[in-house]
Structure formats: C-alpha cells, structure tokens
Design an enzyme around this catalytic site. Structure first.
Site, PDB file in Angstrom:
ATOM      1  N   GLY A 128       0.847  -1.126   0.049  1.00 34.15           N
ATOM      2  CA  GLY A 128       0.032  -0.069   0.020  1.00 34.15           C
ATOM      3  C   GLY A 128       1.073   1.151   0.096  1.00 34.15           C
ATOM      4  O   GLY A 128       2.156   1.143   0.485  1.00 34.15           O
ATOM      5  N   SER A 129       0.483   2.295  -0.604  1.00 32.99           N
ATOM      6  CA  SER A 129       1.107   3.430  -0.714  1.00 32.99           C
ATOM      7  C   SER A 129       0.388   4.692  -0.787  1.00 32.99           C
ATOM      8  O   SER A 129       0.484   5.723  -1.395  1.00 32.99           O
ATOM      9  CB  SER A 129       2.165   3.481  -1.967  1.00 32.99           C
ATOM     10  OG  SER A 129       1.035   3.295  -3.317  1.00 32.99           O
TER      11      SER A 129
ATOM     12  N   ASN B 206      -1.650   7.689   1.733  1.00 33.00           N
ATOM     13  CA  ASN B 206      -1.111   8.802   2.795  1.00 33.00           C
ATOM     14  C   ASN B 206      -0.741   8.181   3.923  1.00 33.00           C
ATOM     15  O   ASN B 206       0.676   8.429   4.283  1.00 33.00           O
ATOM     16  CB  ASN B 206      -2.305   9.740   3.179  1.00 33.00           C
ATOM     17  CG  ASN B 206      -2.080  10.915   3.792  1.00 33.00           C
ATOM     18  OD1 ASN B 206      -2.537  11.313   4.985  1.00 33.00           O
ATOM     19  ND2 ASN B 206      -1.023  11.641   3.362  1.00 33.00           N
TER      20      ASN B 206
ATOM     21  N   GLY C 129       0.200   4.891   4.299  1.00 31.12           N
ATOM     22  CA  GLY C 129       0.890   3.741   3.917  1.00 31.12           C
ATOM     23  C   GLY C 129       2.635   4.479   3.293  1.00 31.12           C
ATOM     24  O   GLY C 129       3.452   3.946   3.775  1.00 31.12           O
TER      25      GLY C 129
ATOM     26  N   PHE D  73      -9.673  -3.765  -0.894  1.00 32.28           N
ATOM     27  CA  PHE D  73      -8.673  -4.692  -1.863  1.00 32.28           C
ATOM     28  C   PHE D  73      -8.050  -5.862  -1.214  1.00 32.28           C
ATOM     29  O   PHE D  73      -7.132  -6.248  -1.782  1.00 32.28           O
ATOM     30  CB  PHE D  73      -7.468  -3.487  -2.214  1.00 32.28           C
ATOM     31  CG  PHE D  73      -8.053  -2.366  -2.990  1.00 32.28           C
ATOM     32  CD1 PHE D  73      -9.050  -2.472  -4.190  1.00 32.28           C
ATOM     33  CD2 PHE D  73      -7.900  -1.049  -2.579  1.00 32.28           C
ATOM     34  CE1 PHE D  73      -9.527  -1.285  -4.600  1.00 32.28           C
ATOM     35  CE2 PHE D  73      -8.514   0.237  -2.984  1.00 32.28           C
ATOM     36  CZ  PHE D  73      -9.324  -0.027  -4.038  1.00 32.28           C
TER      37      PHE D  73
ATOM     38  N   LYS E 240      -8.047  -0.247   8.453  1.00 31.43           N
ATOM     39  CA  LYS E 240      -9.036   0.004   9.055  1.00 31.43           C
ATOM     40  C   LYS E 240     -10.371  -0.683   8.949  1.00 31.43           C
ATOM     41  O   LYS E 240     -10.469  -0.905   7.770  1.00 31.43           O
ATOM     42  CB  LYS E 240      -9.150   1.501   9.187  1.00 31.43           C
ATOM     43  CG  LYS E 240      -8.053   2.345   9.391  1.00 31.43           C
ATOM     44  CD  LYS E 240      -7.972   2.609  10.923  1.00 31.43           C
ATOM     45  CE  LYS E 240      -6.731   3.473  11.267  1.00 31.43           C
ATOM     46  NZ  LYS E 240      -5.984   3.072  12.511  1.00 31.43           N
TER      47      LYS E 240
ATOM     48  N   LYS F  74     -14.867   3.472  16.205  1.00 31.26           N
ATOM     49  CA  LYS F  74     -14.539   4.728  16.604  1.00 31.26           C
ATOM     50  C   LYS F  74     -15.254   5.603  15.488  1.00 31.26           C
ATOM     51  O   LYS F  74     -15.669   6.780  15.897  1.00 31.26           O
ATOM     52  CB  LYS F  74     -13.122   5.154  16.774  1.00 31.26           C
ATOM     53  CG  LYS F  74     -12.309   5.003  15.299  1.00 31.26           C
ATOM     54  CD  LYS F  74     -11.043   5.551  15.434  1.00 31.26           C
ATOM     55  CE  LYS F  74     -10.755   5.549  13.769  1.00 31.26           C
ATOM     56  NZ  LYS F  74      -9.229   5.867  13.450  1.00 31.26           N
TER      57      LYS F  74
ATOM     58  N   ASN G  16     -15.523  11.650   9.619  1.00 34.34           N
ATOM     59  CA  ASN G  16     -16.798  11.163  10.096  1.00 34.34           C
ATOM     60  C   ASN G  16     -17.494  12.194  10.716  1.00 34.34           C
ATOM     61  O   ASN G  16     -18.986  12.521  10.480  1.00 34.34           O
ATOM     62  CB  ASN G  16     -16.461   9.850  10.762  1.00 34.34           C
ATOM     63  CG  ASN G  16     -16.100   8.895   9.930  1.00 34.34           C
ATOM     64  OD1 ASN G  16     -16.864   8.227   9.131  1.00 34.34           O
ATOM     65  ND2 ASN G  16     -14.719   8.462   9.911  1.00 34.34           N
TER      66      ASN G  16
ATOM     67  N   LYS H 293     -14.163   8.192   0.768  1.00 32.12           N
ATOM     68  CA  LYS H 293     -15.448   7.345   1.548  1.00 32.12           C
ATOM     69  C   LYS H 293     -15.434   7.734   2.967  1.00 32.12           C
ATOM     70  O   LYS H 293     -14.182   7.584   3.267  1.00 32.12           O
ATOM     71  CB  LYS H 293     -15.342   5.937   0.955  1.00 32.12           C
ATOM     72  CG  LYS H 293     -15.666   5.417  -0.520  1.00 32.12           C
ATOM     73  CD  LYS H 293     -17.275   5.904  -0.613  1.00 32.12           C
ATOM     74  CE  LYS H 293     -17.650   5.687  -2.119  1.00 32.12           C
ATOM     75  NZ  LYS H 293     -19.203   6.044  -2.294  1.00 32.12           N
TER      76      LYS H 293
END
Lengths: 355, 355
Positions: free
Chosen positions: A13-14, A16, A18, A101, A124, A208, A273, A299
C-alpha cells in the site's frame, strides 16, 4: 529472510498512511541494519502523474507527490508496481491499504510469499460477510497461512510524516515478533506500545468511526460540551461491550491505549466522519450525497461500519443493548430525528452500579 | 428529618455550579415529594447588587442574577444569608463552594447540624497540608462526623441549567444513600450513575486540571492532534496510577465514568486551565500574571494542584514515575522549555507490555 539472515520489509500500500509508515520503517531499517535489509519495498498501484509513472517519480524524487507531497520518504524506499514483485522474498509484510482491496491482493500474494514471512495489518475497519464481522488480521492469517499482527493508534498520517510526537499501539500475540515490530516502527517521535489483544485493537479502529458520527450529530445540532462528552464516553463503553460480547480475548486495558481512548478522542474532535455527519444534520439530504459533495470521492468509513454493525446486532436481536450505535444508525439511515442521539442515552431505569 | 419524616435539603454554596445544582434538586424535591420537603435552602454569601441584597433578589425573582443570570431556579429554592440557618434541620447537605472556604464553613456548621444528616461534596480539588493530600469528602466526614458522598462529572454548569443532556457520577459507599442521592440529582437531562469509589472520583476532579494545562501547552506550541491525544491519554493513565498508588480503593472502572474520561476530555478541549496555559507559552510572563490578565480575578485550579502534586511526589522521590505531571510543573514553575511536554513522554526503554 535474505541470504544474510536479515529481515526484508515490504509495504503493501502507498496512500497517505502507507507512505508515512514506509518512511518510518525506512528510518528503522537503516538504524537497525543488523536486523533489517536497508531497502524497504513499497507496492504502488501504478498511475500516471502528468505523463509520468508514479513509481518512477517516487524512485527518482523519493517523494509520493500524489499522496504525501512535500515529504522525503528516504532513498531506501523503493516503489514497485507489481505487488508480487514487491512481496517476493519479504519476511515482513506491512498491509496498509483500503479494506476493499485486501482479498484481491492477498489472493495474488498467496503463491509468492516465503514460508517464514509474517505480516502486520494497518487496515482500518472490520469485514462484514455472511452476517458476521471478521477481523482483517485474522483474514490475512487464514488466506496466507502466516501470523499477522496489527497496528493502530491516534495517528494522523501527515503529522507522523512531519515527525510530530505521537503514540501508537501494536498488537501481537508472539512476544518475539512484538520485539521485531517495535524495532521496525518505534522512533523518538512515534512511540509504540505492544499489547496482545489484537482483536480489541482492531475493533477500536473500526467502531470509533461510528462514534465520531455521533459526535458530528451533536455538533450539527449545536449541542454543548456535556452532551458531546457523554456521547464519546458512552461510545467508548459500547465499543468495549461490543468487543467483549462478540470477540474473545478483548481486554479493558486495550481501551486505555492509543488505539482506544486516544484515537477515539482525535476522531471525534477532527476527522471526516464527524464533519460530514454535522453537515448532514442540517442538509435535508441523504448522507451519501453530503459525503459526495464534501469528500471529493473519498469514502466515509463510519457510515458503512454503522450499517454493518446495525445489521449484525439486528440479526442477534441486540440493538437495544447498544443504544448509542443504534441511534446513530437510525439518524443516518432511517430518518430518525437527530435528537435521539441524546434522548436514547437516558437511562430509563435508574441502576445503582456496584461496579 | 422533619416532623413528617421527609428529607430536607440545604445547598451550601450558590455560585454558578451551586445555583445550577440547586435548580436540579428543586425539581426533584417537587417530583419526589414523598421523599423530600419541597423547599430547598441555599446558603448565599450576602452581597449587594445595585443597592439590593442578593438573597432578596433571588427570593423575589427566583434567579441568581450574579452567578447564573437568565435562569429560573424554581420558586422552592430559598436563599438564606446565614449558613447556620440554611443548614439547621437539614438532613442532606450539598457542599458546592470553593475549596478554600470548606474548613471555615464546616467549623461553623459543627454545632448546628442534626445527627441524622448526611452530606455530598461537589467541591473540586484536593486539600494539601502537612505534605499530604486530603480528599474533601473525608475531611467533611471527619469534621462534621457525618457520612459524605461526592458528585463529579463532565458538567458545564450553564449547560446543566439550560437542561442540555449530560451525565454525572455520584460516589457513595452506602447503597441506600446512593438511591437517595439518585432521587435528588437524577433527571432526564442530568443522567447520574452511582459508584462506590469516592476517592477515585475526587482524584479525577482534581488532577484533570493539571492535564488540561498540558493540553494547553500543546496548543500554545501549535502541536498537532497526535501529540495532544498522547498527552490526554498519558494524563488519564497518570491520574489512575496516582490514585491507585497513593489512595486505597481506587478502581479502573471509575476512569470510564463521566467523572473520569468524559470530564478529562471536556476540560482538555475547552476550559480555562487549557486556555491560560496556551497563552502563557507565548507570553514570556509568569503564569500568575497571565492568569490575572485573562481571568478577571478568577483562579486557575490546575496550577496550584500541579504545584501541590509535584511537592507531594518530590517528598516521596517519585516525580520520575509521573513524567507528564512533572513536565507540566516544570514548564509552568521552573521555566523548563515547553517542548519537554512531548519529549519527556518518550519511552526511553522499550518495553513489551504483557498487560
């Protein structure tokens, strides 16, 4: 392990987070060069930036210009566009990618990873399927057949990249692996604590976001500090109750860690959120529309998690046991009056709690 | 008890919080008229407001125009200028006054209170004397020879007076008294939980102000969310450790109550301790001067408590066991560089916490 018995790290993963975490690892592979190969491989989903491949930009400039601009990742972070190439020969896989993914990527990796490999999940959320909630580190263990730890905390990615002081929590059942992950992640500015309760840690990271929506509803209604503090506190209690009711091994101490109360506080004061939920209250529009307008394609995790947790609780006839999370769901998806966020917290029956 | 066996309530204090809580009690003495005398007496330190006595204004307008303007207290709240008159015949004394007046007032009351009287303390802070820290409910018990409970929570007085929803915690060792206090304080908008750990509750109420100074130091330094979350979390842990180390009966669950984590969150986000500390960082002035300029005669509790806790810890050679509270003291009183607020939180020795 590589020929010389050193650990070889690959970041899967890459984005923010990652990219920030790749930078932390790259500092530590240099610092602890007796334990780690210096090179940190980072899988980058290839895209074109002004006519040039993102992997090439990263490998030339040592900067992820798209997801973490302005930050030098370190020369020993090497971007690789093929996930199998990135993971091949690695002894430590750091999963830090959007949860949708995970299954696809793991499916790709199954045949290439070495037998002595271990993983750590920074993903997460929880995975909802067959009316059940699954913990990603356990899913990775199941699919890849390797042990998987987890890391979560009150960590805004950019602040970690800027080396502002913060804390995080690593959950790992094997104490030797715990020492290894500490070496890989702990720095002067990124203070790690290792615990065993990997389920509690990942439940905190998912739930959370629901509570942050509750905090946002309070803000949208212009409620005061007393109400918001009550929502956050009840949220913490419902997170703990949810963990202890439905998952084995969840411990109270986990909620005192950075992954628990600290991450909850941060998410409920800043965070998308909270922000979108506050705007939703006065908009008269469905949450998806507000989300679209405000987040520019990103999202919300709190809304989908809220829906999944509600379905999970409904199927077990237990929504009344979690009045806050249930009220949040009803406000967001069932057009319930937002005022129920406080009303439904009232203890109808007064109980003297003997502890 | 009065002739008809009903409980008679006297509020000892009439500031912002005292007036709000008198209003809550006055609603409940009407609601539960089988248990309570309707009249709630409130001791008011007499002062002249535009040529008229404050007690007379309160008894005519049913409003504390000086300390809780704009709020009707209820016709059954009766202001009384003499503390002995207010407390005479009372069976429940609600202490809600600045801590420096406690000993004087209790001395006055010793001879007038009835034998079957009980008390509840809403006093904030701990009393430092003879190099020891004393808990006010225990001091009241000792001086008056009656049992004393305690109440504390994430309660901004004006919000309670406006009937905005919030929670609080009552600590009481006798479960029958606990039921009685619930009847006196619990309302639809003021949600009470009763616990037994009165020491933990009062320790939280005092130490949270120190941690709020730490949060203010972060704000003054423009530190980000990760650092502030770390300070609040470590603060919560040091509060718990302090309670468990030096006082018997302190329980982890207390820190999950409104008096614990909720009040801490509120105090660290708003609150005068945080605000003055933030201004102090960039002022180059002693904290007392900034306090004077900003608070118009009101006093910070966090600074004096910080000093007292530091002296208490120094005398026991234990400052190093509480690095956050120690760093806060040193920044405020010893001109230590404010950056130690984060620096001293770094775990120098990496420990795998087995819980």
């Amino acid at each position: 392990m590589s020929a010389n018995n050193k650990q070889r790290v690959a970041i899967i993963g890459s984005g923010n987070w990652g990219s920030s975490i790749a930078r932390v690892c790259a500092q530590n592979t240099i610092k602890h060069s007796d334990t780690f190969e210096k090179e940190v491989r980072m899988w980058v989903y290839e895209e074109m930036i002004e006519g040039k491949k993102l992997t090439e930009i990263i490998n030339e400039k040592h900067e992820n210009v798209k997801y973490l601009p302005g930050i030098n990742l370190g020369e020993n972070v090497v971007a690789i566009p093929d996930v199998k190439d990135a993971a091949k020969d690695a002894t430590i896989l750091v999963f830090v990618l959007p949860h949708q993914f995970v299954y696809g990527v793991c499916g790709n990796l199954r045949d290439v990873i070495s037998k002595n490999c271990k993983a750590i999940s920074l993903i997460k959320g929880l995975d909802y399927k067959d009316n059940n909630l699954h913990i990603f580190s356990e899913e990775i263990e199941r699919i890849l057949g390797i042990p998987c730890a987890a890391l979560s905390g009150a960590n805004i990615a950019t602040e970690v990249a800027e080396e502002q002081f913060g804390e995080t929590t690593i959950a790992c059942q094997d104490s030797k692996d715990g020492e290894l992950f500490l070496k890989l992640f702990h720095t002067d500015y990124f203070d790690c604590t290792v615990i065993e309760d990997y389920r509690g840690l990942q439940i905190c990271g998912a739930l959370k976001n629901i509570i942050a929506i509750g905090a946002g509803i309070c803000d949208g209604l212009n409620y005061g500090n007393n109400t918001k503090a009550a929502v956050i506190r009840r949220g913490l209690l419902e997170m703990r109750k949810f963990g202890k009711t439905f998952f084995g091994g969840v411990r109270t101490e986990t909620f005192f860690q950075s992954c628990g109360v600290a991450d909850l506080i941060t998410t409920c004061s800043g965070g998308r959120n909270r922000k979108v939920a506050a705007a939703f209250i006065n908009s008269g529009k469905p949450i998806e529309e507000v989300e679209k307008e405000m987040l520019n394609g990103q999202k919300l995790q709190g809304t989908t998690t809220s829906q999944e947790v509600y379905n999970f609780l409904s199927a077990r006839d237990m929504t009344h046991e979690f009045p806050l999370m249930t009220a949040i769901y009803r406000v967001i998806y069932e057009k319930a009056p937002p005022e129920i966020i406080a009303r439904d917290l009232r203890t109808r029956k007064v109980v003297v709690d003997k502890e």
